[in-house]
Design a protein around this motif. Structure first.
Motif, short mmCIF file in Angstrom:
data_model
loop_
_atom_site.label_atom_id
_atom_site.label_comp_id
_atom_site.label_asym_id
_atom_site.label_seq_id
_atom_site.Cartn_x
_atom_site.Cartn_y
_atom_site.Cartn_z
N PRO A 54 0.90 -1.28 0.15
CA PRO A 54 -0.15 0.10 -0.05
C PRO A 54 0.91 1.08 -0.11
CG PRO A 54 0.02 -1.07 2.11
CD PRO A 54 0.55 -1.99 1.22
N GLN A 55 0.29 2.37 -0.37
CA GLN A 55 0.83 3.64 -0.52
C GLN A 55 1.05 4.07 0.88
OE1 GLN A 55 2.46 4.94 -3.14
NE2 GLN A 55 3.03 6.71 -2.00
N THR A 56 0.08 3.99 1.54
CA THR A 56 0.34 4.38 3.12
C THR A 56 0.17 3.21 4.03
OG1 THR A 56 -1.98 4.90 3.42
CG2 THR A 56 -0.54 6.74 2.71
N VAL A 57 0.85 3.24 5.12
CA VAL A 57 0.55 2.18 6.33
C VAL A 57 0.58 3.01 7.46
CG1 VAL A 57 1.59 0.40 7.68
CG2 VAL A 57 1.71 0.28 5.28
N ALA A 58 -0.60 2.64 8.20
CA ALA A 58 -0.86 3.60 9.56
C ALA A 58 -0.66 4.98 9.44
CB ALA A 58 0.10 2.99 10.81
N GLY A 59 -1.16 5.46 8.25
CA GLY A 59 -0.93 6.90 7.90
C GLY A 59 0.32 7.46 7.26
N LEU A 60 1.48 6.50 7.24
CA LEU A 60 2.68 6.98 6.82
C LEU A 60 2.71 6.68 5.64
CD1 LEU A 60 4.91 5.63 9.76
CD2 LEU A 60 3.88 7.95 9.43
N GLU A 61 3.48 7.81 4.66
CA GLU A 61 3.75 7.42 3.05
C GLU A 61 4.77 6.50 2.81
OE1 GLU A 61 1.88 8.81 0.37
OE2 GLU A 61 0.49 9.51 1.94
N ARG A 62 4.49 5.79 1.64
CA ARG A 62 5.63 4.85 1.32
C ARG A 62 6.81 5.51 0.84
NH1 ARG A 62 5.02 0.01 -3.19
NH2 ARG A 62 6.95 -0.80 -2.67
N ARG A 63 8.05 4.83 1.18
CA ARG A 63 9.25 5.49 0.77
C ARG A 63 9.86 4.44 -0.13
NH1 ARG A 63 12.28 7.95 4.94
NH2 ARG A 63 13.70 8.36 3.64
N TRP A 73 8.00 2.86 5.16
CA TRP A 73 6.92 3.75 5.52
C TRP A 73 7.57 4.87 6.47
CZ3 TRP A 73 6.21 -1.05 4.37
CH2 TRP A 73 5.33 -1.36 3.17
N GLY A 74 6.97 6.13 6.05
CA GLY A 74 7.44 7.32 7.13
C GLY A 74 8.74 7.88 7.04
N ASN A 75 9.03 9.00 7.39
CA ASN A 75 10.22 9.96 7.31
C ASN A 75 10.64 10.36 8.39
OD1 ASN A 75 12.59 10.96 6.24
ND2 ASN A 75 11.52 12.52 5.11
N GLN A 80 9.40 -0.91 8.41
CA GLN A 80 10.27 -1.71 7.48
C GLN A 80 9.70 -3.16 7.28
OE1 GLN A 80 14.26 -0.93 8.31
NE2 GLN A 80 14.17 1.29 8.34
N LEU A 81 9.63 -3.26 5.93
CA LEU A 81 9.17 -4.69 5.75
C LEU A 81 10.25 -5.49 4.74
CD1 LEU A 81 5.89 -5.68 4.40
CD2 LEU A 81 8.02 -6.09 2.85
N PHE A 82 10.36 -6.63 5.23
CA PHE A 82 11.31 -7.66 4.37
C PHE A 82 10.70 -8.90 4.02
CE2 PHE A 82 13.54 -4.94 7.37
CZ PHE A 82 14.78 -4.56 6.46
N GLY A 135 1.72 -0.78 16.22
CA GLY A 135 1.89 -2.22 15.57
C GLY A 135 0.71 -2.63 14.87
N THR A 136 -0.39 -2.53 15.84
CA THR A 136 -1.57 -3.10 15.49
C THR A 136 -2.16 -2.66 13.96
OG1 THR A 136 -2.07 -3.41 17.69
CG2 THR A 136 -4.13 -3.53 16.22
N ASP A 137 -1.98 -1.18 13.93
CA ASP A 137 -2.40 -0.41 12.83
C ASP A 137 -1.52 -0.87 11.77
OD1 ASP A 137 -4.49 0.79 14.27
OD2 ASP A 137 -2.95 2.57 14.40
N VAL A 138 -0.02 -1.02 11.83
CA VAL A 138 0.72 -1.56 10.65
C VAL A 138 0.35 -2.95 10.26
CG1 VAL A 138 2.89 -2.21 10.20
CG2 VAL A 138 2.50 -0.07 11.45
#
Length: 164
Positions: A54-63, A73-75, A80-82, A135-138
């Motif tokens: 997704p472009q956003t996760v828990a309200g944070l923009e994808r990087r 996601w987030g700045n 971070q996903l692996f 983490g639940t939102d993520v």
């Protein structure tokens, strides 16, 4: 994944968070997040996951990231996903089901939490800075992509295993 590998991954995550924070302060922009690909990152099942992030996760923009089969996601990058990790075997870590995906929760490096989509192959893990978001939102936002990975096992309780 051995404890040493997991510990090393957490150190990498903490280092990446620090580097991302420093880079954003120095440059004022959000470049690629430096990550390290998991051992089985070239697995075709990971490609199915990554194209659906997704472009956003828990309200944070994808990087953007610099490693195959990763997401951030987030700045600075607070998520971070692996994809392509060695899936965990049986564990006593907490396991929760969110939208049809079993997630094991590793709290050993709190406030950085590691969530693994349990029983999926190849393995998928997500690191979350709990000081920045839930983490639940993520995992709620990422469960749909985790379902793309074949499920080989499910979480069970002790009562399930003892026939209670």
């Amino acid at each position: 994944m051995s404890f040493q590998q997991a510990s090393s991954r957490r150190v990498l995550f903490s280092t990446a968070l620090s580097i991302a924070a420093l880079a954003s302060l120095l440059t004022g922009c959000s470049g690629e997040v430096p990550l390290e690909a998991a051992p089985d990152a070239n697995n075709p099942a990971c490609a199915d996951v990554i194209v659906r992030l997704p472009q956003t996760v828990a309200g944070l923009e994808r990087r953007g990231t610099n490693a195959q089969s990763t997401g951030a996601w987030g700045n600075p990058a607070s998520v971070q996903l692996f994809c392509g990790i060695e899936p965990s075997g049986p564990t006593t870590d907490t396991c929760v089901n969110v939208n049809g995906v079993d997630w094991i929760i590793d709290e050993s490096a709190a406030p950085i939490y590691r969530f693994e989509a349990y029983g999926r192959s190849p393995g998928l893990e997500v690191y979350v800075d709990s000081e920045k978001l839930s983490g639940t939102d993520v995992v709620t936002d990422l469960s749909a992509v985790a379902r793309e990975l074949p499920q080989e096992r499910q979480c069970t309780s002790l009562a399930d295993n003892l026939g209670m």
